[in-house]
Design an enzyme around this catalytic site. Sequence first.
Site, PDB file in Angstrom:
ATOM      1  N   THR A  87       0.842  -1.190   0.000  1.00 56.59           N
ATOM      2  CA  THR A  87       0.000   0.000   0.000  1.00 56.59           C
ATOM      3  C   THR A  87       0.881   1.246   0.000  1.00 56.59           C
ATOM      4  O   THR A  87       2.008   1.229   0.492  1.00 56.59           O
ATOM      5  CB  THR A  87      -0.908   0.052   1.246  1.00 56.59           C
ATOM      6  OG1 THR A  87      -0.101   0.282   2.414  1.00 56.59           O
ATOM      7  CG2 THR A  87      -1.682  -1.244   1.406  1.00 56.59           C
ATOM      8  N   LYS A  88       0.343   2.326  -0.547  1.00 60.55           N
ATOM      9  CA  LYS A  88       1.033   3.613  -0.484  1.00 60.55           C
ATOM     10  C   LYS A  88       0.415   4.423   0.658  1.00 60.55           C
ATOM     11  O   LYS A  88      -0.310   5.395   0.456  1.00 60.55           O
ATOM     12  CB  LYS A  88       0.935   4.362  -1.812  1.00 60.55           C
ATOM     13  CG  LYS A  88       1.935   3.861  -2.855  1.00 60.55           C
ATOM     14  CD  LYS A  88       1.868   4.674  -4.134  1.00 60.55           C
ATOM     15  CE  LYS A  88       2.451   6.055  -4.011  1.00 60.55           C
ATOM     16  NZ  LYS A  88       3.934   6.051  -3.914  1.00 60.55           N
ATOM     17  N   CYS A  89       0.700   3.967   1.869  1.00 56.89           N
ATOM     18  CA  CYS A  89       0.229   4.666   3.056  1.00 56.89           C
ATOM     19  C   CYS A  89       1.227   5.766   3.411  1.00 56.89           C
ATOM     20  O   CYS A  89       2.446   5.563   3.314  1.00 56.89           O
ATOM     21  CB  CYS A  89       0.075   3.691   4.218  1.00 56.89           C
ATOM     22  SG  CYS A  89      -0.486   4.469   5.755  1.00 56.89           S
TER      23      CYS A  89
END
Length: 310
Positions: free
Chosen positions: A159-161
């Site tokens: 994920t691109k958190c």
Amino acid sequence: MATFPGTGKIWMNGQFVDWKDAKIHVASHVVHYGSGVFEGARCYETPQGPACFRLGAHIRRLVDSARVYRMDPPYTEEQITEAALETIRVNGFSHCYIRPIIYRGYDSLGITPFPCPIEVAILVWEWGTYYTKEALEQGLDVKISTWARMAPNTLPTMTKCVANYANSQLVKMEASAEGYDEGIALDTDGNLSEGSGQNIFIVRDGIIYTPPIASSVLLGITRDSAIVLAKELGYEVREQSLPRETLYLADEVFFVGTAVEVAPIRSVDKIKIGKGSCGPITREILDRFSETVSGRKPDTHGWLLNVNSN
């Protein structure tokens, strides 16, 4: 480094607001707990007009990232995609960087985020090359970071958190402080992972290698594009675990990513890679990528979405 224009329009929760008025409350959950996911995509100037590179794939990953963090945005993938295109049109850009973000806003503070509203915003701005022209022509000097990538069971690296990029900042700041262009992180087993915000490829004896997803790397869209283009150019690409020393023994090493595009590496830990310049295979992939995103070659993959065709 991105330099913001300070003018123009930003899309926030279905409305356009002036750049200077695009604000959130200091008590927003994302500020205190990193509860946000984002994307980075590019729009390129082509002979057919401005076109976004693999925007659908980026928006899908954005929504996938939100799902992992139990955030249900009030807009569909299609609505966010159209909002991104409209934001480019409203700002009148022929090329730009696109930054959509989904985050938890202002309601209450505490680890449990569910009471906080899910907000969505899209920024666009003109952004050229990530590294200097000299660095791209001669290759980057990088180092192995003392900071490792997160283990897969600590934070989801697919994920691109926004929280993941605290780790990226540590990698980048350490490299910059020691006079390097960039840093490379290892995974928790000591194998190669990725740069501070880039996937990495190694060339040895004409074969291209890249770390697998299990090595705590982001499932990069430019990474996937580079693999597709490399195979079309006739190269074998292997995704496998790679120990640190494969960097020093490589004929070529290069980064890929939305921001950096394709960037050659000339040294790692002050050890020269190959001839210490952009290698021939890196150059082939770089050129093919540039031809593809600029529309100079036919878009056989359907990767370009014309901004003005919708």
